[in-house]
Scaffold this motif. Sequence first.
Motif, mmCIF file in Angstrom:
data_model
loop_
_atom_site.group_PDB
_atom_site.id
_atom_site.type_symbol
_atom_site.label_atom_id
_atom_site.label_comp_id
_atom_site.label_asym_id
_atom_site.label_seq_id
_atom_site.Cartn_x
_atom_site.Cartn_y
_atom_site.Cartn_z
ATOM 1 N N GLN A 291 77.460 47.667 80.323
ATOM 2 C CA GLN A 291 77.907 49.047 80.412
ATOM 3 C C GLN A 291 79.274 49.222 79.757
ATOM 4 O O GLN A 291 80.150 48.367 79.900
ATOM 5 N N SER A 292 79.470 50.369 79.096
ATOM 6 C CA SER A 292 80.746 50.626 78.415
ATOM 7 C C SER A 292 81.862 50.908 79.406
ATOM 8 O O SER A 292 83.044 50.842 79.074
ATOM 9 N N THR A 293 81.485 51.220 80.664
ATOM 10 C CA THR A 293 82.511 51.536 81.658
ATOM 11 C C THR A 293 83.169 50.288 82.219
ATOM 12 O O THR A 293 84.048 50.369 83.080
ATOM 13 N N ASN A 294 82.749 49.105 81.748
ATOM 14 C CA ASN A 294 83.325 47.883 82.299
ATOM 15 C C ASN A 294 84.736 47.617 81.804
ATOM 16 O O ASN A 294 85.515 46.924 82.460
ATOM 17 N N SER A 295 85.077 48.120 80.629
ATOM 18 C CA SER A 295 86.406 47.826 80.101
ATOM 19 C C SER A 295 86.829 48.906 79.126
ATOM 20 O O SER A 295 86.025 49.678 78.613
ATOM 21 N N GLY A 296 88.131 48.936 78.867
ATOM 22 C CA GLY A 296 88.688 49.901 77.924
ATOM 23 C C GLY A 296 90.105 49.497 77.591
ATOM 24 O O GLY A 296 90.544 48.383 77.895
ATOM 25 N N ALA A 297 90.870 50.421 76.985
ATOM 26 C CA ALA A 297 92.246 50.113 76.585
ATOM 27 C C ALA A 297 93.177 50.190 77.788
ATOM 28 O O ALA A 297 92.984 51.004 78.698
ATOM 29 N N PHE A 298 94.198 49.330 77.779
ATOM 30 C CA PHE A 298 95.184 49.303 78.864
ATOM 31 C C PHE A 298 96.032 50.575 78.795
ATOM 32 O O PHE A 298 96.541 50.936 77.736
ATOM 33 N N ASP A 299 96.159 51.255 79.923
ATOM 34 C CA ASP A 299 96.907 52.513 79.970
ATOM 35 C C ASP A 299 97.922 52.441 81.110
ATOM 36 O O ASP A 299 97.589 52.654 82.274
ATOM 37 N N ALA A 300 99.177 52.137 80.767
ATOM 38 C CA ALA A 300 100.211 51.948 81.788
ATOM 39 C C ALA A 300 100.493 53.220 82.574
ATOM 40 O O ALA A 300 100.948 53.158 83.719
ATOM 41 N N SER A 301 100.214 54.369 81.981
ATOM 42 C CA SER A 301 100.517 55.621 82.681
ATOM 43 C C SER A 301 99.655 55.809 83.931
ATOM 44 O O SER A 301 99.962 56.649 84.783
ATOM 45 N N ARG A 302 98.595 55.026 84.049
ATOM 46 C CA ARG A 302 97.739 55.131 85.236
ATOM 47 C C ARG A 302 98.435 54.645 86.508
ATOM 48 O O ARG A 302 97.931 54.835 87.609
ATOM 49 N N ALA A 303 99.584 53.998 86.337
ATOM 50 C CA ALA A 303 100.303 53.493 87.507
ATOM 51 C C ALA A 303 100.595 54.624 88.491
ATOM 52 O O ALA A 303 100.601 54.416 89.712
ATOM 53 N N ALA A 304 100.815 55.821 87.960
ATOM 54 C CA ALA A 304 101.121 56.969 88.820
ATOM 55 C C ALA A 304 99.949 57.335 89.717
ATOM 56 O O ALA A 304 100.118 57.909 90.786
ATOM 57 N N LEU A 305 98.737 56.997 89.275
ATOM 58 C CA LEU A 305 97.537 57.244 90.084
ATOM 59 C C LEU A 305 97.209 56.033 90.947
ATOM 60 O O LEU A 305 96.803 56.154 92.107
ATOM 61 N N ILE A 306 97.373 54.847 90.360
ATOM 62 C CA ILE A 306 96.962 53.609 91.037
ATOM 63 C C ILE A 306 97.839 53.330 92.249
ATOM 64 O O ILE A 306 97.339 52.959 93.322
ATOM 65 N N GLY A 307 99.156 53.490 92.099
ATOM 66 C CA GLY A 307 100.085 53.196 93.181
ATOM 67 C C GLY A 307 99.737 53.918 94.476
ATOM 68 O O GLY A 307 99.512 53.274 95.522
ATOM 69 N N PRO A 308 99.702 55.244 94.466
ATOM 70 C CA PRO A 308 99.371 55.975 95.696
ATOM 71 C C PRO A 308 97.990 55.623 96.254
ATOM 72 O O PRO A 308 97.807 55.546 97.475
ATOM 73 N N ALA A 309 97.026 55.384 95.349
ATOM 74 C CA ALA A 309 95.675 55.047 95.814
ATOM 75 C C ALA A 309 95.670 53.683 96.509
ATOM 76 O O ALA A 309 94.997 53.498 97.528
ATOM 77 N N LEU A 310 96.424 52.724 95.960
ATOM 78 C CA LEU A 310 96.513 51.408 96.602
ATOM 79 C C LEU A 310 97.167 51.527 97.975
ATOM 80 O O LEU A 310 96.715 50.900 98.947
ATOM 81 N N TRP A 311 98.244 52.325 98.053
ATOM 82 C CA TRP A 311 98.925 52.536 99.331
ATOM 83 C C TRP A 311 97.935 53.079 100.365
ATOM 84 O O TRP A 311 97.907 52.655 101.510
ATOM 85 N N GLU A 312 97.130 54.041 99.915
ATOM 86 C CA GLU A 312 96.165 54.654 100.835
ATOM 87 C C GLU A 312 95.120 53.648 101.311
ATOM 88 O O GLU A 312 94.742 53.622 102.487
ATOM 89 N N THR A 313 94.648 52.779 100.399
ATOM 90 C CA THR A 313 93.596 51.835 100.805
ATOM 91 C C THR A 313 94.152 50.739 101.720
ATOM 92 O O THR A 313 93.480 50.306 102.647
ATOM 93 N N VAL A 314 95.363 50.286 101.471
ATOM 94 C CA VAL A 314 95.950 49.250 102.340
ATOM 95 C C VAL A 314 96.137 49.806 103.755
ATOM 96 O O VAL A 314 96.015 49.083 104.747
#
Lengths: 405, 141
Positions: A291-314
Motif C-alpha cells: 500500500q502507498s500509505t505505508n510510507s512517504g516524505a518526512f515532514d517535521a511540521s507534523r510535530a505540532a499534531l503528533i505532540g498533542p496526540a501522543l500526550w493524549e494517548t499516554v
Amino acid sequence: MKVAGALAGLVVFHVLLTLLDVLGIPWHPALLVALLLGLSGLAWRFRPRAPETPRLPSDLGWGDGVALFALAGFTLLALTSWTAIPDFFYHWGVKGARFAAVRGTDYAFLAQPWNWAIHPDYPNLLPELYAATALLSGGFEEAGMMLWSGVFFALLLAGARSALRQAGVERFSLQAGMALLALVLGAFGIGHLMAGAADWMIALAVMAAVPPLLRPPDPAGDLAVAFAAAFAAASKIEGVPLAGLLVLVQLVRNVAAERRVPWRAALRLGLPVAAVVLPWLLQAIRHGLLQSTNSGAFDASRAALIGPALWETVNLATWHGFGWAVLLPLPLLFSRKVRPVAAVAALLLLFDLYVYFTAPVDTGFYVLSSFPRLMFQVIPAILVAAIVATEPSGKTPGKSERPAG
Amino acid sequence: MLRKTILGFALAGAALAFLAEMGRAVGEYDRRERRIGGRPEEWRAGMPQVARLERCLAGVRATVPAGSVVAFESPAPDGARFFAWRWAAYLLPEYDVAPLSDSRTADAAQYLVTYAVRVEDPRIELIRRLPGCRLYRVRRP
C-alpha cells in the motif's frame, strides 16, 4: 525455552501454510491435522533433555494467582466478543473467515481495489490461525477466535515469569511483578477492546526476547530471539522492523562479546526471519498488495499534531496512568542489566514516531487510533525490565533456573 | 523499602483499574441489547444493530453464489458508511463485499444489497426483499 518453543512452532506452522499456498494445495482439515501432528512429533523428537521430570515451579505464589485471575477475567470477557477489537470485524476476522472459506490465502480477494481497507499487505499469521481454528472446529465461531488472545496473554505472562526468575529477583518482586503486569494488561485489554487484536502477538514477541536479552548471548538465546523476531514479522507489518531490531541488537551483543563477526550467530538469527519475511514480501509484490500509505516524505511540521496526540494517548483513561511507562526506556538505557531490552523498546518507539512523521494519512487521527496499541506492544517488556533494573544488587537472589530461553 | 512501597502502590492501582474495567465491561454487556442508538463505528458484537444487519444479510446466502462481488449501500453518513460496509463484509466473508461509493465497484459488482435505503438505477433489478434490506442483480450488457 518453552515460550520460545511455542513461537517457533507457530512460525513453522505459518511457513508450512505459506508453502501450501505457493504450491496451490488447499488447507484441508485432515492436512492441517497431519501438519500439527508432524510438528508435535518433531518437537518431541528434538526436545531439550530435561535433567528431571518437568513439574510446576515450586515458587508459585500470590502474584501468580492474581495473574491467573486477571488472565481468566480477560479471557472470559473476550469469549463474549464484547471486548473484541473493532479491527477484528473490519479486517482480521474477515481475512480469517475468508481464508477458511477458500481453504487458503485468497490473494485475489486481498488484491481487490476496495480491499485497501483490510490491510492486504499485512503478514497473515493471525488470519491463518483463525482459519485453521475454523477448519479444525467445523466453523468460524468468534468465541474460538477470541481464545487466541487468551493464549497469547498466557504465553506473555509465562515469558515475563521466565525473565524475572532468570534475573534472580527476590520473591516479592517476582510475585508483585507478575500481578502488576497481568492487571495492567488485563485492564487495558478489557477497557481498550483488545480481544482478537494482533498487538498481543507483538507484545508476546518482545517479551519472548527479554530472557535472552538479559543474559550474555549464547546459541540458545540467539534462536529464541530469532523465533521471537520471526513470529513478530509474521504477525503485523510493524513486526517486520521489530524483527530487524531484535536481530540487530542480539547481533551487536554477539559482536561485542566475541570481538569478531559471529557468522554462525548471524545465520541463527537471520534464517528464521528470512523464512518468514522473504515469502511474505514476494507474495505481496507478486499480487500487488503493498500500500502507498505505508510510507512517504518526512515532514517535521507534523510535530505540532503528533505532540498533542501522543500526550493524549499516554494519558488515555484505559491506561489508568500506566501509559507513562512508555517513557521508561530512556532511563533504563543507563542500566547495564536491561540495556538491550531498553534499546529494543526505544528503537521500536522511535520507528513508530518516524512513521507518524512520514505516513501520508491523517496524522492526528493516526496517532490517536494506533499509538495506544503500539504502547501496548512494548509496555509489558518495559515493566519487567524496570523491575529487574531496580532490583537491589547484592541481595540474596530468588531461585534462578537455567537460562529461561 | 521505597521500591517495595512504590511497587505496592502500583499494584493497588492496577488492581483497582482491572476491577473497574471488568465491572464496566460486564455492566455494558448486560445492557447491550438495550443499546438501540449508535453509529456503525460504535457497533459491537451482540448489539441489536448488528443482529438486524445479520438478519438482512442471511438471505443473501440463499440466493447469491459464493464468491460473487456484492456491492453494499447503507444510509449512514460518509464516515459511518465505511463501518457499516466493514460489518457487512465480516458477516458475508464468502463474498467480495464492495462499497457502492467506490467508483471501481460499478464495473465489478454482480449483485447489490441496499440496507435501509432505496437506490434507483436502471442497471439494477430487484430479485429479493429481505428483512430490512433489498437484494438486486446488476444487469450487464
